[in-house]
Design an enzyme around this catalytic site. Structure first.
Site, PDB file in Angstrom:
ATOM      1  N   LYS A 197     -96.905  37.107  25.000  1.00  0.00           N
ATOM      2  CA  LYS A 197     -96.045  36.753  23.856  1.00  0.00           C
ATOM      3  C   LYS A 197     -94.605  36.692  24.337  1.00  0.00           C
ATOM      4  CE  LYS A 197     -93.609  38.815  20.612  1.00  0.00           C
ATOM      5  NZ  LYS A 197     -92.544  37.814  20.381  1.00  0.00           N
ATOM      6  N   GLU A 272     -90.817  48.307  30.870  1.00  0.00           N
ATOM      7  CA  GLU A 272     -89.496  48.100  31.502  1.00  0.00           C
ATOM      8  C   GLU A 272     -88.482  47.991  30.378  1.00  0.00           C
ATOM      9  OE1 GLU A 272     -89.148  48.160  34.730  1.00  0.00           O
ATOM     10  OE2 GLU A 272     -91.313  48.414  34.882  1.00  0.00           O
ATOM     11  N   GLU A 403     -76.750  50.777  24.842  1.00  0.00           N
ATOM     12  CA  GLU A 403     -76.843  49.508  25.560  1.00  0.00           C
ATOM     13  C   GLU A 403     -76.280  48.411  24.647  1.00  0.00           C
ATOM     14  OE1 GLU A 403     -80.742  47.724  26.056  1.00  0.00           O
ATOM     15  OE2 GLU A 403     -80.203  47.201  28.109  1.00  0.00           O
TER      16      GLU A 403
HETATM   17  P1  NDP Z   1     -86.897  43.723  22.006  1.00  0.00           P
HETATM   18  O1  NDP Z   1     -87.437  45.030  22.417  1.00  0.00           O
HETATM   19  O2  NDP Z   1     -86.298  43.593  20.669  1.00  0.00           O
HETATM   20  O3  NDP Z   1     -88.014  42.586  22.103  1.00  0.00           O
HETATM   21  C1  NDP Z   1     -88.759  42.378  23.282  1.00  0.00           C
HETATM   22  C2  NDP Z   1     -90.069  41.701  22.921  1.00  0.00           C
HETATM   23  O4  NDP Z   1     -90.873  42.601  22.146  1.00  0.00           O
HETATM   24  C3  NDP Z   1     -89.895  40.456  22.054  1.00  0.00           C
HETATM   25  O5  NDP Z   1     -90.886  39.517  22.428  1.00  0.00           O
HETATM   26  C4  NDP Z   1     -90.143  41.005  20.651  1.00  0.00           C
HETATM   27  O6  NDP Z   1     -90.506  40.048  19.693  1.00  0.00           O
HETATM   28  C5  NDP Z   1     -91.284  41.981  20.926  1.00  0.00           C
HETATM   29  N1  NDP Z   1     -91.460  43.026  19.912  1.00  0.00           N
HETATM   30  C6  NDP Z   1     -90.561  43.496  19.011  1.00  0.00           C
HETATM   31  N2  NDP Z   1     -91.119  44.498  18.285  1.00  0.00           N
HETATM   32  C7  NDP Z   1     -92.393  44.647  18.733  1.00  0.00           C
HETATM   33  C8  NDP Z   1     -93.465  45.536  18.388  1.00  0.00           C
HETATM   34  N3  NDP Z   1     -93.335  46.481  17.480  1.00  0.00           N
HETATM   35  N4  NDP Z   1     -94.637  45.419  19.064  1.00  0.00           N
HETATM   36  C9  NDP Z   1     -94.787  44.496  20.021  1.00  0.00           C
HETATM   37  N5  NDP Z   1     -93.801  43.628  20.393  1.00  0.00           N
HETATM   38  C10 NDP Z   1     -92.620  43.710  19.761  1.00  0.00           C
HETATM   39  O7  NDP Z   1     -85.867  43.334  23.159  1.00  0.00           O
HETATM   40  P2  NDP Z   1     -84.923  42.082  23.241  1.00  0.00           P
HETATM   41  O8  NDP Z   1     -85.726  40.839  23.087  1.00  0.00           O
HETATM   42  O9  NDP Z   1     -83.771  42.298  22.345  1.00  0.00           O
HETATM   43  O10 NDP Z   1     -84.479  42.145  24.772  1.00  0.00           O
HETATM   44  C11 NDP Z   1     -83.444  42.910  25.213  1.00  0.00           C
HETATM   45  C12 NDP Z   1     -83.927  44.249  25.758  1.00  0.00           C
HETATM   46  O11 NDP Z   1     -84.784  44.043  26.885  1.00  0.00           O
HETATM   47  C13 NDP Z   1     -82.794  45.084  26.262  1.00  0.00           C
HETATM   48  O12 NDP Z   1     -82.945  46.407  25.821  1.00  0.00           O
HETATM   49  C14 NDP Z   1     -82.961  45.017  27.772  1.00  0.00           C
HETATM   50  O13 NDP Z   1     -82.396  46.085  28.473  1.00  0.00           O
HETATM   51  C15 NDP Z   1     -84.422  44.950  27.919  1.00  0.00           C
HETATM   52  N6  NDP Z   1     -84.772  44.424  29.234  1.00  0.00           N
HETATM   53  C16 NDP Z   1     -85.293  45.294  30.177  1.00  0.00           C
HETATM   54  C17 NDP Z   1     -85.572  44.854  31.459  1.00  0.00           C
HETATM   55  C18 NDP Z   1     -86.172  45.775  32.480  1.00  0.00           C
HETATM   56  O14 NDP Z   1     -86.748  45.267  33.446  1.00  0.00           O
HETATM   57  N7  NDP Z   1     -86.057  47.069  32.327  1.00  0.00           N
HETATM   58  C19 NDP Z   1     -85.296  43.470  31.875  1.00  0.00           C
HETATM   59  C20 NDP Z   1     -84.760  42.656  30.805  1.00  0.00           C
HETATM   60  C21 NDP Z   1     -84.513  43.136  29.531  1.00  0.00           C
HETATM   61  P3  NDP Z   1     -89.318  39.263  18.890  1.00  0.00           P
HETATM   62  O15 NDP Z   1     -89.074  38.075  19.692  1.00  0.00           O
HETATM   63  O16 NDP Z   1     -89.830  38.972  17.533  1.00  0.00           O
HETATM   64  O17 NDP Z   1     -88.148  40.177  18.825  1.00  0.00           O
END
Ligand code: NDP
Length: 500
Positions: A197, A272, A403
């Site tokens: 997803k 991650e 963050e």
């Molecule tokens: P989110 O956690 O909001 O979303 C990440 C993904 O999870 C999206 O596809 C989102 O869908 C989905 N999601 C949201 N809620 C749920 C749930 N309850 N169950 C399953 N899936 C869900 O993060 P962001 O998209 O805002 O990305 C930014 C974040 O990612 C930052 O915190 C960043 O640090 C982290 N990140 C970490 C990395 C690492 O390697 N450690 C690398 C890159 C980013 P939807 O699109 O609807 O929101």
């Protein structure tokens, strides 16, 4: 002032043709229509440029079934070297479609074209080739056995590494295809099948990638893409009883929820998560390199990197010089349309994200931080945020703790190595940290004591395919990249042979 809104007439024919198509889900090698769809908006203008399918729990179930039957079928019976060759062909195809995929990614996310070309296409092809090699190198162990309660005869023991099964992958928008490939490539190398997803804002590059995988000879059903919201599609995937592993990149809050949801059926989890990575400049730092590196550690990708160098700690003897140097770079950055080659910083991904970033800046101001540059919203329909530097911050201030995921740097000075270490470690996150010094003793001392999964010396955010990348503390568990990621997609079977 450069143009802020994307000029869509500059897109290549391939990207335009792809955007004009109807975008369904990618299940079992086919386009799968859904009952609902949602709008994709250009972050530079807020205008709708395409629609994406919104997968229900029933659609997710269809994708998991397709992945399960591909595992039991053609993919499961392919030899490792056939998997390897298919992955190598996919890397070549990805490079051949570089402009199309980079343009699609840029339009969805607002990230610079140079970045989507270099990272989502270039790095992904490189990583696919690295992971392809692992397909033929997974091996178990052998041992002569001595089980006390079976005293007679001779025995040999073997272990096998089997694919863990169907992997559910959930990824964010900040490096959408790049991170999707971080999830897909080790799963393929281990022989797994996948349901991925993408983030709601950036669904198209993964759909296009899945089509290229078919062309490369990866059978139908091995890579399935379900687009939609985390609240429905993401939750349905994590909770699906026939998923064996969840691999997630995203925020710490969502990662925590996923860990709880996956625990119900004992799914393996690789998470991650977020970061607040420190950049530490000691008194002997090579400033001609360290100052631009400190600036771009936060400003590259508009601050939307999980291991962005978002906290800057500088020895007090060079503090003023470093802050002025970083601020000068911030003032010189060209903000504009990410499709324009001259642009150095585009918009952040959505207006909601823009608003959140400004709320965190305002919180910092109210708590006593000093704005050296930036800090004020850029008016207009696009979700632009200026490069911002807040100085004289304390560890308890909101923008230091949280963050921000935008181009906002917080900075403070220190007097001793011990103080630098405690400032750096005073965070719930532990993703990365960089130190800038020529003193070997200091390098070793700090490398051992910094609480983070990646430590960089005289460089920041250097992620190699051969090294694991994973967070400590609230930055996650497990790791992407390297052999570590491949092994995480396997389960071990032990066998005992009692000779007759
Ligand atoms: P989110 O956690 O909001 O979303 C990440 C993904 O999870 C999206 O596809 C989102 O869908 C989905 N999601 C949201 N809620 C749920 C749930 N309850 N169950 C399953 N899936 C869900 O993060 P962001 O998209 O805002 O990305 C930014 C974040 O990612 C930052 O915190 C960043 O640090 C982290 N990140 C970490 C990395 C690492 O390697 N450690 C690398 C890159 C980013 P939807 O699109 O609807 O929101």
């Amino acid at each position: 002032m450069p143009r802020l809104e994307n000029d869509l007439t500059t897109l290549g024919d391939a990207a335009r043709a792809y955007l004009d198509r109807t975008h369904g889900l990618h299940i079992g090698g086919n386009v799968h229509d859904t009952a609902r769809s949602y709008e994709l908006k250009d972050p530079t203008s807020g205008l709708v440029f395409a629609r994406a399918a919104d997968a229900s729990a029933a659609d997710v179930d269809a994708a998991v079934k397709a992945a399960r039957s591909a595992l039991a079928g053609p993919w499961g019976s392919m030899r490792p070297n056939e998997r390897e060759l298919a992955m190598l062909r996919l890397a070549d195809l990805l490079e051949r479609h570089e402009t199309e995929i980079a343009e699609i990614e840029t339009l969805c996310s607002g990230r610079l074209l140079a970045n989507t070309r270099g990272v989502d296409v270039g790095y992904s092809a490189h990583f696919l080739r690295y992971m392809a090699g692992w397909s033929t190198k997974l091996a178990g162990q052998t041992a002569r056995l001595s089980i006390p309660y079976i005293p007679d005869g001779e025995m040999a023991g073997f272990t096998f590494r089997e694919p863990i099964g169907v992997v559910g992958a959930i990824v964010p928008w900040n490096v959408a295809l790049g991170i999707a490939v971080w999830k897909i490539a080790p799963a393929l190398a281990a022989g797994c099948t996948i349901v991925l997803k993408p983030a709601a804002q950036t669904p198209l590059s993964a759909l296009r990638f899945a089509e290229l995988a078919l062309k490369a000879g990866i059978p139908e059903g091995v890579i399935n893409i379900v687009t939609g919201s985390g609240a429905e599609t993401g939750i349905a995937l994590v909770r699906h009883p026939d998923i064996n592993m969840v691999t997630f990149t995203g925020s710490t809050a969502v990662g925590r929820q996923i860990a709880v949801d996956a625990a119900g059926s004992f799914k393996r989890c690789s998470l991650e998560l977020g970061g607040k990575s420190p950049v530490i400049l000691f008194q002997d730092a090579p400033l001609e390199r360290a100052i631009p590196a400190a600036a771009w550690a936060i400003f590259s990708n508009h601050g939307q990197n999980c291991c962005a160098g978002s906290r800057l700690y500088v020895h007090r003897s060079i503090y003023e010089q470093v802050i002025e140097g970083v601020a000068e770079i911030a003032r010189s950055i060209t903000i504009g349309s990410p499709l324009d080659k001259a642009t150095q910083m585009g918009p952040v991904v959505t207006q909601a994200q823009q608003k959140r970033i400004h709320e965190l800046i305002e919180a910092g101001k109210a708590e006593g931080a000093r704005v050296v540059v930036g800090g004020e919203p850029i008016e207009g329909p696009g979700s632009y945020v200026p490069p911002t530097v807040l100085t004289d911050v304390r560890a308890d201030m909101t923008p230091v703790r949280e963050e921000i995921f935008g181009p906002v740097l917080v900075a403070a000075s220190f007097a001793t190595d011990g103080e630098a270490l405690s400032l750096a470690n005073a965070s719930e996150y532990g993703l990365g940290a960089s130190i800038w010094t020529n003193d070997l003793d200091r390098v070793h001392h700090m490398t051992r004591r910094l609480e983070a999964g990646s430590i960089w010396v005289n460089v920041h955010n250097a992620l190699d395919v051969a090294l694991p990348f994973g967070g400590w503390k609230n930055s996650g568990m497990g790791a992407d990249l390297s052999e570590t990621a491949v092994l995480a997609h396997t389960k071990v079977k032990a066998a005992v042979h009692h000779y007759l």
